[in-house]
Design an enzyme around this catalytic site. Structure first.
Site, PDB file in Angstrom:
ATOM      1  N   ARG A  28     -77.596 -54.374  17.472  1.00  0.00           N
ATOM      2  CA  ARG A  28     -77.013 -53.617  18.592  1.00  0.00           C
ATOM      3  C   ARG A  28     -77.767 -53.881  19.883  1.00  0.00           C
ATOM      4  O   ARG A  28     -77.187 -53.996  20.945  1.00  0.00           O
ATOM      5  CB  ARG A  28     -76.993 -52.127  18.262  1.00  0.00           C
ATOM      6  CG  ARG A  28     -75.777 -51.639  17.493  1.00  0.00           C
ATOM      7  CD  ARG A  28     -75.437 -52.482  16.274  1.00  0.00           C
ATOM      8  NE  ARG A  28     -74.331 -51.960  15.496  1.00  0.00           N
ATOM      9  CZ  ARG A  28     -74.463 -51.165  14.439  1.00  0.00           C
ATOM     10  NH1 ARG A  28     -75.676 -50.824  13.998  1.00  0.00           N
ATOM     11  NH2 ARG A  28     -73.396 -50.738  13.794  1.00  0.00           N
TER      12      ARG A  28
ATOM     13  N   ASP B 131     -74.592 -57.779  12.686  1.00  0.00           N
ATOM     14  CA  ASP B 131     -73.607 -56.701  12.800  1.00  0.00           C
ATOM     15  C   ASP B 131     -72.623 -57.117  13.881  1.00  0.00           C
ATOM     16  O   ASP B 131     -72.846 -58.126  14.566  1.00  0.00           O
ATOM     17  CB  ASP B 131     -74.282 -55.363  13.158  1.00  0.00           C
ATOM     18  CG  ASP B 131     -73.534 -54.168  12.583  1.00  0.00           C
ATOM     19  OD1 ASP B 131     -72.332 -54.035  12.890  1.00  0.00           O
ATOM     20  OD2 ASP B 131     -74.131 -53.373  11.831  1.00  0.00           O
TER      21      ASP B 131
ATOM     22  N   HIS C 140     -68.804 -54.757   9.046  1.00  0.00           N
ATOM     23  CA  HIS C 140     -69.737 -54.948  10.163  1.00  0.00           C
ATOM     24  C   HIS C 140     -69.981 -56.442  10.414  1.00  0.00           C
ATOM     25  O   HIS C 140     -71.117 -56.870  10.587  1.00  0.00           O
ATOM     26  CB  HIS C 140     -71.081 -54.245   9.868  1.00  0.00           C
ATOM     27  CG  HIS C 140     -71.009 -52.752   9.959  1.00  0.00           C
ATOM     28  ND1 HIS C 140     -71.131 -52.069  11.144  1.00  0.00           N
ATOM     29  CD2 HIS C 140     -70.822 -51.802   9.008  1.00  0.00           C
ATOM     30  CE1 HIS C 140     -71.028 -50.757  10.919  1.00  0.00           C
ATOM     31  NE2 HIS C 140     -70.832 -50.566   9.633  1.00  0.00           N
TER      32      HIS C 140
ATOM     33  N   ASP D 185     -72.100 -51.539   3.707  1.00  0.00           N
ATOM     34  CA  ASP D 185     -71.644 -50.222   4.158  1.00  0.00           C
ATOM     35  C   ASP D 185     -70.388 -50.313   5.014  1.00  0.00           C
ATOM     36  O   ASP D 185     -70.136 -51.304   5.680  1.00  0.00           O
ATOM     37  CB  ASP D 185     -72.748 -49.520   4.967  1.00  0.00           C
ATOM     38  CG  ASP D 185     -73.160 -50.339   6.185  1.00  0.00           C
ATOM     39  OD1 ASP D 185     -73.302 -51.567   6.034  1.00  0.00           O
ATOM     40  OD2 ASP D 185     -73.310 -49.762   7.273  1.00  0.00           O
ATOM     41  N   GLU D 186     -69.637 -49.240   4.959  1.00  0.00           N
ATOM     42  CA  GLU D 186     -68.559 -48.951   5.909  1.00  0.00           C
ATOM     43  C   GLU D 186     -67.545 -50.079   6.089  1.00  0.00           C
ATOM     44  O   GLU D 186     -67.033 -50.270   7.189  1.00  0.00           O
ATOM     45  CB  GLU D 186     -69.160 -48.581   7.277  1.00  0.00           C
ATOM     46  CG  GLU D 186     -70.019 -47.339   7.214  1.00  0.00           C
ATOM     47  CD  GLU D 186     -70.601 -46.948   8.565  1.00  0.00           C
ATOM     48  OE1 GLU D 186     -70.538 -45.751   8.888  1.00  0.00           O
ATOM     49  OE2 GLU D 186     -71.131 -47.816   9.288  1.00  0.00           O
TER      50      GLU D 186
ATOM     51  N   TRP E 146     -77.918 -43.659   1.902  1.00  0.00           N
ATOM     52  CA  TRP E 146     -77.933 -43.184   3.293  1.00  0.00           C
ATOM     53  C   TRP E 146     -76.963 -42.042   3.536  1.00  0.00           C
ATOM     54  O   TRP E 146     -77.192 -41.196   4.370  1.00  0.00           O
ATOM     55  CB  TRP E 146     -77.655 -44.341   4.257  1.00  0.00           C
ATOM     56  CG  TRP E 146     -76.245 -44.853   4.275  1.00  0.00           C
ATOM     57  CD1 TRP E 146     -75.679 -45.712   3.386  1.00  0.00           C
ATOM     58  CD2 TRP E 146     -75.226 -44.547   5.234  1.00  0.00           C
ATOM     59  NE1 TRP E 146     -74.374 -45.965   3.734  1.00  0.00           N
ATOM     60  CE2 TRP E 146     -74.066 -45.265   4.873  1.00  0.00           C
ATOM     61  CE3 TRP E 146     -75.187 -43.739   6.383  1.00  0.00           C
ATOM     62  CZ2 TRP E 146     -72.873 -45.196   5.590  1.00  0.00           C
ATOM     63  CZ3 TRP E 146     -74.005 -43.676   7.109  1.00  0.00           C
ATOM     64  CH2 TRP E 146     -72.866 -44.395   6.709  1.00  0.00           C
TER      65      TRP E 146
ATOM     66  N   TYR F  95     -82.684 -40.752   9.770  1.00  0.00           N
ATOM     67  CA  TYR F  95     -82.036 -41.517  10.846  1.00  0.00           C
ATOM     68  C   TYR F  95     -82.669 -41.142  12.187  1.00  0.00           C
ATOM     69  O   TYR F  95     -82.232 -40.211  12.853  1.00  0.00           O
ATOM     70  CB  TYR F  95     -80.523 -41.272  10.824  1.00  0.00           C
ATOM     71  CG  TYR F  95     -79.803 -42.235   9.913  1.00  0.00           C
ATOM     72  CD1 TYR F  95     -80.335 -42.552   8.665  1.00  0.00           C
ATOM     73  CD2 TYR F  95     -78.622 -42.851  10.291  1.00  0.00           C
ATOM     74  CE1 TYR F  95     -79.695 -43.453   7.832  1.00  0.00           C
ATOM     75  CE2 TYR F  95     -77.974 -43.746   9.462  1.00  0.00           C
ATOM     76  CZ  TYR F  95     -78.521 -44.046   8.230  1.00  0.00           C
ATOM     77  OH  TYR F  95     -77.890 -44.940   7.398  1.00  0.00           O
TER      78      TYR F  95
ATOM     79  N   TRP G 177     -81.078 -47.148  14.123  1.00  0.00           N
ATOM     80  CA  TRP G 177     -79.875 -47.850  14.603  1.00  0.00           C
ATOM     81  C   TRP G 177     -79.932 -47.839  16.121  1.00  0.00           C
ATOM     82  O   TRP G 177     -80.220 -46.807  16.727  1.00  0.00           O
ATOM     83  CB  TRP G 177     -78.617 -47.146  14.081  1.00  0.00           C
ATOM     84  CG  TRP G 177     -78.592 -47.116  12.590  1.00  0.00           C
ATOM     85  CD1 TRP G 177     -78.932 -46.075  11.773  1.00  0.00           C
ATOM     86  CD2 TRP G 177     -78.265 -48.203  11.720  1.00  0.00           C
ATOM     87  NE1 TRP G 177     -78.820 -46.442  10.454  1.00  0.00           N
ATOM     88  CE2 TRP G 177     -78.412 -47.740  10.399  1.00  0.00           C
ATOM     89  CE3 TRP G 177     -77.856 -49.520  11.932  1.00  0.00           C
ATOM     90  CZ2 TRP G 177     -78.167 -48.552   9.287  1.00  0.00           C
ATOM     91  CZ3 TRP G 177     -77.606 -50.320  10.832  1.00  0.00           C
ATOM     92  CH2 TRP G 177     -77.756 -49.841   9.523  1.00  0.00           C
TER      93      TRP G 177
ATOM     94  N   GLU H  29     -77.583 -48.623  18.662  1.00  0.00           N
ATOM     95  CA  GLU H  29     -76.449 -48.596  19.593  1.00  0.00           C
ATOM     96  C   GLU H  29     -76.847 -47.961  20.919  1.00  0.00           C
ATOM     97  O   GLU H  29     -76.480 -48.427  21.988  1.00  0.00           O
ATOM     98  CB  GLU H  29     -75.280 -47.762  19.023  1.00  0.00           C
ATOM     99  CG  GLU H  29     -74.477 -48.444  17.960  1.00  0.00           C
ATOM    100  CD  GLU H  29     -74.957 -48.082  16.569  1.00  0.00           C
ATOM    101  OE1 GLU H  29     -76.161 -47.798  16.400  1.00  0.00           O
ATOM    102  OE2 GLU H  29     -74.126 -48.093  15.648  1.00  0.00           O
TER     103      GLU H  29
HETATM  104  C1  ACM Z   1     -75.261 -47.006   7.772  1.00  0.00           C
HETATM  105  O1  ACM Z   1     -75.802 -46.118   8.439  1.00  0.00           O
HETATM  106  N1  ACM Z   1     -74.035 -47.406   8.074  1.00  0.00           N
HETATM  107  C2  ACM Z   1     -75.921 -47.628   6.654  1.00  0.00           C
END
Ligand code: ACM
Ligand code: ZN
Length: 631
Positions: free
Chosen positions: A120, A149, A226, A278-279, A345, A370, A419, A421
């Protein structure tokens, strides 16, 4: 595992001075002695199994590796350890020691990690190595680099040059430039391009630092979600034009992933290779002929099983090269691959499920680990993700929380994640890391939480600040919201509430009781005192008897990041009998540019009534309130 099987692991010798023993993480055993310490002269160094095996015979192998005995006297210091890693841990302690002492120490968990997302916002090798120094000082022994990502690919791969010519660069540096409307990629060297990547030479320097600091560096290559930056450079790897996820139906995807992983494994010696997982929305898979053909050929019943097919196939590839697959807890869905380790997570459930299936797990639950969430009152912090996670919140997390005792030997440890961002500058990265990483470090190493942590961590953090790190200043910490600490007093506390529209099931707080329980929410909408509504709010209160009313309102939160806004308007209706209501007051909320705020918003009323109907009109996505206040 050590924490359960070993007697007396939590024993600490009595402290003989008034001041706390300043070391982070707190050692297993400390014996203080008189005299002025000489921490610069090494009197003896016994490293090797013969030197130290007896004292550590009862420990698991991984703990023996990091165990050490350190004696500091007025003449100098002595170290005994089984390995060079144990010796390094002794010196990490020595660097914080301010008095004569004997320290016998070993870790609670083998894995004490920190994850940095450099996709990010990119960070260069010198910055990363600078952070490794600070992390190692508190015995963090795993650096997990989130290298890829949608926001940018950050690792040189010779076979696929477009990853760094193109996918590593985007238009717009600040997150505000790309949160709405998605990413636009740019070409390296053009005026609009912002981003960057680590060359293989950079990575070798990072790995050399890791070797010196006895810290493992684990690369993460995201798949299948991602991955928009890869598909933008190599569109044939998606299901269709504009896909942002790999197509598991195409052999080209596996050729690419294995090609990348081959170079990754040539570079990184870590046993774990993190593959993300993930996601993934999997949204293009159902309509993709290649994915459908794959599902049919492999007998896969769902897109979850198709993701699982990809993960299992990648695991076979990694295992064949002597490596172990690590992934986010979504890799459980559709069936976990045979040897995978799960990084939990979305709470701790995924980790626990993995352990129940006989796999190893690492805990990194969002609510505690986090550290992209604000560490102090979000009103005064840099605009971020919207959550709140103080140093105390992080330290309050015991990685064994919720883990059945018989499974605890499968818990490798704990990790903090950053993270990025909303973390645009290197200074901001350090600000988010320190001091909170020290809380994870201590919960991963020390046998138990200790009341003197704050005093020790303040000292450590101040020293880090004085040596050129841009830390959060703990002396200026404001802490939790007053309403959270003190609650509310008003006429409706404990009175019955009927919901004419439902609260949202994801944020029900204490359900019926929430809005009149007198408990104030904290800075975070996720703290189980804030109730979330994805609709207008419409509730009826029964005060139990007729009261004289002067004001009715509710405490609202506005946190634009996750889409929480103030209402457009509130209306208050009152009734003596619960059947016929009159409008007693209303108030419109003028919302200019929304900013983070926590406000009591309502209307004066002058009425005698037993029943109150409170309505709040939604302006955008979410309404969150913690209390209806009646005066
Ligand atoms: C995550 O926070 N998407 C692993
Ligand atoms: Zn496909």
């Amino acid at each position: 595992m050590l924490a359960l099987g070993m007697p007396a692991t939590a024993q600490v010798f009595p402290v003989t001075t008034a001041q706390v023993f300043p070391v982070i993480p707190a050692p297993v055993q400390v014996q203080e002695a008189a005299g002025v310490p000489n921490t610069s002269k090494e009197l003896s160094r016994k490293v090797g199994k013969a030197a130290f095996a007896k004292k550590t015979a009862q420990l698991p192998a991984w703990a023996r590796e990091e165990a050490y005995l350190l004696t500091v006297t007025p003449k100098g210091y002595r170290v005994e350890a089984n390995t060079e890693t144990g010796y390094a841990r002794a010196l990490q302690t020595l660097a914080q020691v301010d008095r004569c002492c004997t320290v016998y120490d070993y870790p609670r968990f083998p894995y004490r990690g920190f994850m940095l997302d450099i996709s990010r916002h990119h960070r260069d090798k010198d910055f990363i190595i600078k952070q490794m120094e600070a992390l190692a000082s508190v015995k963090i022994n795993q650096l997990h680099l989130h290298l890829t990502d949608d926001a940018g690919w950050r690792l040189e791969i010779e076979r696929y040059p477009l990853l760094t010519r193109q996918a590593a660069w985007r238009v717009g540096e600040q997150w505000k430039d790309w949160v709405s409307g998605g990413y636009k990629y740019a070409i390296e060297g053009t005026s609009e391009a912002s981003g960057g990547y680590l060359t293989k030479a950079d990575v070798r320097e990072i790995l050399a630092a890791g070797k010196r600091l006895h810290m493992t560096v684990i690369p993460e290559i995201e798949m299948p979600g991602h991955s928009g930056e890869v598909i933008s450079a190599y569109p044939a790897l998606g299901c269709k034009e504009g896909s942002e996820e790999f197509c598991p139906g195409k052999e080209a995807t596996f050729n690419f992933l294995e090609g990348v992983l081959e170079e990754v494994m040539e570079l990184f010696p870590s046993e774990f290779i993190h593959i993300g997982g993930d996601e993934a929305s999997k949204k293009d898979w159902a309509g993709c002929p290649d994915c459908q053909a794959r599902m049919q050929a492999e007998g896969l019943a769902s897109v979850e099983e198709l993701q699982s097919y990809l993960v299992k196939r990648i695991e076979r590839y990694l295992n064949a090269h002597g490596r172990k697959l690590l992934g986010w807890d979504e890799i459980l869905e559709g069936g976990l691959s045979p040897n995978a380790t799960v990084m939990s997570w979305r709470g701790t459930e995924g980790g626990i499920q993995a352990m129940q299936e006989g796999h190893e797990a690492i805990m990194t639950p969002g609510d505690y680990c986090y550290i992209n969430n604000a560490q102090d009152a979000p009103l005064y912090e840099p605009l971020g993700q919207g959550g709140f996670l103080s140093l105390d919140n992080v330290y309050g997390y015991d990685p064994l929380k919720g883990v059945p005792q018989e499974l605890s030997h499968l818990l490798l440890g704990v990790q903090a994640n950053l993270w990025q961002e909303h973390v645009p500058t290197p200074e901001h990265t350090e600000y988010m890391m320190y001091p909170r990483v020290a809380a994870i470090a201590e919960r991963g190493w020390s046998p138990e939480a200790r009341a003197d942590f704050r005093e020790r961590v303040t000292r450590w953090n101040d020293q880090l600040g004085a040596s050129g790190y841009h830390v959060f200043d703990l002396h200026k910490e404001r802490g939790e919201r007053d309403a959270y600490k003190n609650g509310y007093k008003h006429l409706a506390v404990g009175k019955k509430v009927t919901y004419n529209t439902p609260w949202h099931r994801r944020y029900p707080a204490a359900q019926e009781a929430t809005l009149t329980d007198g408990l104030g929410g904290g800075w975070s909408y996720k703290d189980d005192r804030w109730q979330g509504f994805l609709s207008d709010i419409d509730v009826t209160l029964d005060l139990g008897c007729v009261e004289e009313l002067h004001y009715v309102g509710a405490t609202f939160m506005c946190v634009p990041g996750p889409g929480i806004f103030l209402p457009k308007e509130v209306q208050v209706w009152t009734s003596l009998d619960g059947i016929s209501y009159t409008l007693a007051g209303h108030s419109a909320c003028e919302m200019k540019e929304p900013v983070i705020s926590y406000i009591l918003f309502g209307t004066p009323v002058e009425a005698k009534a037993r029943y109150i109907r409170f309505q709040a009109k939604r302006s955008r996505e979410w309404l969150f309130i913690d209390e209806i206040v009646v005066k």
